[in-house]
Design a protein around this motif. Structure first.
Motif, short mmCIF file in Angstrom:
data_model
loop_
_atom_site.label_atom_id
_atom_site.label_comp_id
_atom_site.label_asym_id
_atom_site.label_seq_id
_atom_site.Cartn_x
_atom_site.Cartn_y
_atom_site.Cartn_z
N PRO B 101 0.83 -1.22 0.00
CA PRO B 101 0.00 0.00 0.00
C PRO B 101 0.85 1.26 0.00
O PRO B 101 1.99 1.26 0.46
N CYS B 102 0.25 2.34 -0.50
CA CYS B 102 0.89 3.66 -0.47
C CYS B 102 1.21 4.02 0.97
O CYS B 102 2.35 4.29 1.31
N SER B 103 0.20 3.97 1.82
CA SER B 103 0.38 4.30 3.24
C SER B 103 0.04 3.09 4.10
O SER B 103 -0.96 2.41 3.84
N VAL B 104 0.83 2.88 5.14
CA VAL B 104 0.45 1.90 6.15
C VAL B 104 -0.68 2.51 6.98
O VAL B 104 -0.54 3.62 7.49
N GLU B 105 -1.82 1.80 7.05
CA GLU B 105 -2.96 2.36 7.79
C GLU B 105 -3.16 1.67 9.14
O GLU B 105 -3.53 2.30 10.12
N SER B 106 -2.94 0.35 9.17
CA SER B 106 -3.11 -0.40 10.42
C SER B 106 -2.37 -1.72 10.28
O SER B 106 -2.00 -2.12 9.17
N GLU B 107 -2.14 -2.40 11.38
CA GLU B 107 -1.46 -3.68 11.33
C GLU B 107 -2.26 -4.66 10.50
O GLU B 107 -1.72 -5.36 9.64
N LYS B 108 -3.57 -4.67 10.76
CA LYS B 108 -4.44 -5.62 10.06
C LYS B 108 -4.35 -5.40 8.54
O LYS B 108 -4.20 -6.35 7.76
N GLN B 109 -4.46 -4.12 8.15
CA GLN B 109 -4.41 -3.80 6.72
C GLN B 109 -3.12 -4.29 6.09
O GLN B 109 -3.12 -4.98 5.07
N VAL B 110 -1.99 -3.95 6.68
CA VAL B 110 -0.72 -4.23 6.02
C VAL B 110 -0.40 -5.72 6.03
O VAL B 110 0.12 -6.28 5.06
N VAL B 144 6.91 5.83 13.13
CA VAL B 144 7.54 4.64 13.71
C VAL B 144 6.52 3.52 13.93
O VAL B 144 6.82 2.33 13.71
N GLU B 145 5.31 3.90 14.29
CA GLU B 145 4.21 2.92 14.45
C GLU B 145 4.00 2.15 13.14
O GLU B 145 3.82 0.92 13.15
N GLY B 146 4.03 2.86 12.05
CA GLY B 146 3.84 2.22 10.74
C GLY B 146 4.96 1.22 10.44
O GLY B 146 4.71 0.14 9.89
N LEU B 147 6.18 1.58 10.81
CA LEU B 147 7.30 0.64 10.60
C LEU B 147 7.07 -0.65 11.39
O LEU B 147 7.38 -1.74 10.92
N LYS B 148 6.51 -0.51 12.59
CA LYS B 148 6.24 -1.69 13.44
C LYS B 148 5.27 -2.64 12.74
O LYS B 148 5.46 -3.85 12.73
N TYR B 149 4.23 -2.07 12.12
CA TYR B 149 3.24 -2.91 11.43
C TYR B 149 3.88 -3.61 10.22
O TYR B 149 3.58 -4.77 9.93
N LEU B 150 4.77 -2.89 9.54
CA LEU B 150 5.47 -3.51 8.40
C LEU B 150 6.30 -4.71 8.87
O LEU B 150 6.34 -5.76 8.22
N LYS B 151 6.95 -4.52 10.00
CA LYS B 151 7.79 -5.61 10.52
C LYS B 151 6.92 -6.81 10.90
O LYS B 151 7.31 -7.97 10.70
N LYS B 152 5.76 -6.52 11.45
CA LYS B 152 4.80 -7.60 11.76
C LYS B 152 4.44 -8.36 10.48
O LYS B 152 4.40 -9.61 10.46
N ALA B 153 4.16 -7.59 9.41
CA ALA B 153 3.79 -8.22 8.14
C ALA B 153 4.95 -9.06 7.59
O ALA B 153 4.74 -10.13 7.00
N ARG B 154 6.16 -8.59 7.83
CA ARG B 154 7.33 -9.38 7.40
C ARG B 154 7.42 -10.68 8.19
O ARG B 154 7.70 -11.75 7.64
N GLU B 155 7.13 -10.57 9.49
CA GLU B 155 7.17 -11.75 10.37
C GLU B 155 6.20 -12.81 9.86
O GLU B 155 6.52 -14.00 9.80
N VAL B 156 5.02 -12.34 9.46
CA VAL B 156 3.96 -13.27 9.03
C VAL B 156 4.28 -13.88 7.66
O VAL B 156 4.06 -15.07 7.43
N THR B 157 4.78 -13.04 6.73
CA THR B 157 4.93 -13.50 5.34
C THR B 157 6.36 -13.86 4.96
O THR B 157 6.58 -14.52 3.93
N GLY B 158 7.32 -13.38 5.69
CA GLY B 158 8.71 -13.58 5.30
C GLY B 158 9.21 -12.61 4.24
O GLY B 158 10.36 -12.67 3.83
N LEU B 159 8.35 -11.71 3.77
CA LEU B 159 8.77 -10.74 2.74
C LEU B 159 9.64 -9.64 3.37
O LEU B 159 9.23 -9.01 4.35
N PRO B 160 10.82 -9.36 2.79
CA PRO B 160 11.59 -8.20 3.25
C PRO B 160 10.78 -6.93 3.02
O PRO B 160 9.93 -6.88 2.12
#
Lengths: 333, 333, 333, 333
Positions: B101-110, B144-160
């Protein structure tokens, strides 16, 4: 703000858009035409993200009635802002000449140029200490040392000093600089703009190489929205296809800005054209177009200084420019 | 470097120029013609300040034979550089799809978008946490909150993960981001580039809105000259007079860059065009022009997400793009 | 002309190039450097096709020392050309005001405007009879009928008339027009230029929307090379990314042209900006930049005329512009 | 069409505008908002002069809902137009390769190239007989003689021929040319367009150097409104600030045009880039973006022909391009 919707029947998306607009505290006036629906937004739309609305599938076009800038807008502040730079005033009936070398090279150089430009009519001294250079291998400026030499020149001449900042990390080094310049390449360095908004110093905001006038005013708005309203705008040429001049000086921007904003507007003919023979006619033209001041490169020893050349004037040439400009000022004011 | 002097007899300036060139450690080959003198500079001219020489009164024109970039230059590094982003490789025979996504909106979204784009073929996840916005009143991202959600998404999917940095002050926040993006507006934020040169992370360097290819490579050079050679270039459209598309995607830049530099080059058709219907054909064209990857905006809930629209694809549309591009890759490789 | 060859050993192509240059009647000065060979062309290179040479595989770059224009070149004609338009002189110490409506609407309209602009200080009358319109559905002008009304207005006021020609087929209709305008869109209509070169009337050559100054002078050269040297150049704005003004008025072109050519240069602030409030400041700026005249849209009945508006001045506004400009002229001359 | 009026009370001008709109046969839907009035025009607005309305003092902005082009508009003609060039079809599922030399030099040259490009896969032969040249001193082409050689090459190979026309005066000379090209510099030569609208031959309309897609379609509309609907559009690069390529090939124009119009769209990568090494990747990219054909410069004797070089391919290189493009076509269709 006028939103024209596409000719379609996706009621769900439309209602979702209207709800979202109302959540922003705005009223919506709906007008159904044949084949099109128009939404008129009523209220303070400066916080509405026009790009976001424009990107929606159901939206055909979005038209601002209000401009997106507020603090910088002349509509809400009809009188000219007067920006005081250590006693030297920009805006209103004032006209200022900022002059000095592209790069600070030594204390001797900058003090001597300062004395000469003062004699010729300059009211502020400019000098680059931190230089934004396309190449990492080019001379990057003397840095803090250069600022020290500028301050020495101020001590000797009494001229307030102007120098360019390239990162918020250097704000403390610029505490004693009278007017802090944001260069073209940093016009949309939003983090720098926000930090400059938190201090109480006048900012000289140059137009970006390929930025519209509206984007430029929005960058001023970044600084102003943080509390610092002491901004002077500087037109310095835009990038076009024409190779005879380094950039294309956009003098129409001057009267447009005088309509749109209450902030003072000055012109830099030296960087815009890159050719010293053009500085005199373009300085005259800038004054005639209604500018509040000029920023001109002057060097006193072109024979031996390598950074002199096509773009720098000698002090005696600068003196002629000052005389011309003062006469034109009398005519048009 | 070839310096053509004007037809004049200022011997003093000419000798001063030649001495200055020799002081830089270069040899000078002087060739006297009828009405003109040509100086050929022999040696490593990448440190020579071409603008400075061009600005001298006695100089008619300056012509580089050597390009001003060294570390990025394919001449000195003929093989493709392979940039490793946490195990995902760019350059050479590799091709990567960055989506999100253009913008990280929430953990669930990303997290949910990350899962969908991975299934569709994405090999990296993008998401904006710090958003450069023209208006100070527009949403500036979750930070910084948005970066945290991205890292969560990486944890789940393995995508850098890939995200944009806007100031050197945030480098520590990006320590755990796999690929750090420098946006178009910061391409010539030299202070940021220098700091990114001191870390050991891959950098995704987008082209500035109105910057030439040479200036872009010089910005890569800023990072590389400080020691960090892990750079991926990203073409994202340049500013022209054409209003139907947001910017004009300059695909000729891809084969030009493949000649000039060994660094990988990817293309962002979403931002360049601003129109989702154009993302598929322009993705195909980018691959066909020789790009090493694509950066595509994908959102999974366009019905309710306001930041979706003309520029974002749905995951199923993105899946089609991946299929197309892989087929074209087979044809041209 | 300086040709820099690539660092390679294709002796056959190189010899073929040198032979070809010599066949053009030029001498070649060969200078062998380390890793490069430079050819200096000696003689009249204005007939050499620079694009052709640049396109050769063995050529790295080509640099003109001589400009490609000859008849228009100030080097070969140092004094200002004075162009006589039915007794009204352009160039040198003269300054002329051309004023009138965008489109000729009726005899009454154009006669009445002619009388008013004459009183306000105009020295020539302009009026569009053949109108170049982006849309085939828009009003294309009154044509020959419009020219008749202009001649009537000339009869009444004595003002010489200026009108735009759009094809060589109409040259006989323009026999009695004092100054024939070539519009921006036809600046590179080479067939029209050649035909206008064969007649003996002054030509007002407007700059193309996206043409360089050198291309513009080459278009003047087309007319002059056929024998007609009565050319007045008119800067009217170039196409850039800035939307607040219709085009970007390039006033730096004025002093550059005054260096490069002996032909008079005038400025059209009305079309360039498209905004009547900008006509006064940009007229002042044009004079201050060194222009030899102005071309200004004036309409006398803005209340009822639909073609009036943002870009036309009322006669009394035009009178103010004339007063301003005359005062600035006194200052700078 | 949506007209937004300024927030003011000039009832007279407003009523005069509304009356004028009604006189054009349109209905007006008036919507009064807070601080603004919006007029919605209902009916066929293609004949409304948008610039004229925009220039009115009482008008804030004008927004088209309908596009200004009608005959060229896909909305009114949803199916692809198939343009038949002497049996060779453009548009729909067809894809054509036009190849040949920049300039016709001799009968032998053009016949021999024609044979080679036919073998390599070309379906039409191009060749310049009348050459638009920036300089009056450059070779202007063989003219009618050149057309004769092209016809000879057609006789030998059976390939239909394409050549550029520069003035309506030459239409009779082009009677036997299969596809008449209008070059970039003549895209807004409206007199030429009107005359070409009156004949019954296919026209290859190149985009102007600095023209928008809408202006380009309006030029097609000029031809079509006179009765000739056989038009093929050709993207050939636009003028930007980037110097590494001659122009910037705007491939996004291809999918945009496929949406907006039913006319076929081809791409000329040779002129756009000016570099032969870029022709192959940009040809691939053009096909991948959805183009209906390619126009490529091919020369068979680059060793001895001076007009060869950076921009021309050899026949064997052209053959490779044809193979690539056919494979990509299979993938995307």
């Amino acid at each position: 703000m006028i939103i024209t919707l596409k000719n379609q029947k996706d009621i769900e998306q439309r209602e979702s858009l209207i709800d979202w607009i109302k959540d922003l505290g705005l009223d919506v006036h709906i007008s159904e035409g044949v084949g099109t629906t128009i939404l008129g937004l009523i209220g303070d739309t400066s916080k509405v993200d026009i790009d976001l609305i424009r990107s929606l599938d159901i939206v055909d076009s979005v038209n601002r009635i209000q401009e997106p800038f507020k603090n910088a807008n002349r509509k809400f502040h009809p009188a000219d802002s007067i920006i005081d730079v250590s006693g030297v005033k920009f805006g209103g009936d004032n006209f200022q000449f900022i002059a000095g070398p592209c790069s600070v090279e030594s204390e001797k150089q900058v003090v001597s140029i300062a004395e000469e430009v003062k004699k010729a009519g300059a009211t502020l001294l400019r000098g680059g200490a931190f230089k934004p250079r396309t190449s990492p291998y080019a001379f990057q400026g003397l840095g803090v040392e250069g600022l020290k030499y500028l301050k020495k020149a101020r001590e000797v001449t009494g001229l307030p000093i102007v120098s360019e900042i390239m990162s918020a990390d250097f704000i403390s080094d610029f505490e004693d600089v009278d007017l802090i310049q944001v260069g073209a390449r940093n016009m949309q360095n939003f983090e720098l703009l926000k930090e400059l908004g938190k201090i109480n110093k006048p900012i000289l905001l140059k137009r970006g190489l390929a930025n519209t006038i509206e984007e430029w005013l929005m960058s001023a708005e970044y600084i102003m929205s943080e509390g610092n309203e002491n901004i002077i705008l500087c037109e310095r040429g835009i990038r076009t296809f024409e190779p005879y001049t380094r950039n294309t000086l956009d003098l129409s921007a001057v009267p447009i800005l005088k309509e749109k904003t209450h902030l003072p507007v000055i012109v830099d003919p030296s960087h815009a054209t890159g050719i010293n023979r053009l500085v005199r006619p373009m300085s005259r033209a800038a004054v005639a177009s209604g500018a509040d001041g000029l920023l001109i490169e002057v060097h006193n020893d072109p024979q031996h200084a390598l950074c002199d050349g096509a773009q720098s004037l000698k002090p005696e040439q600068f003196a002629e420019v000052v005389v011309d400009c003062k006469k034109i000022l009398e005519v048009i004011r």
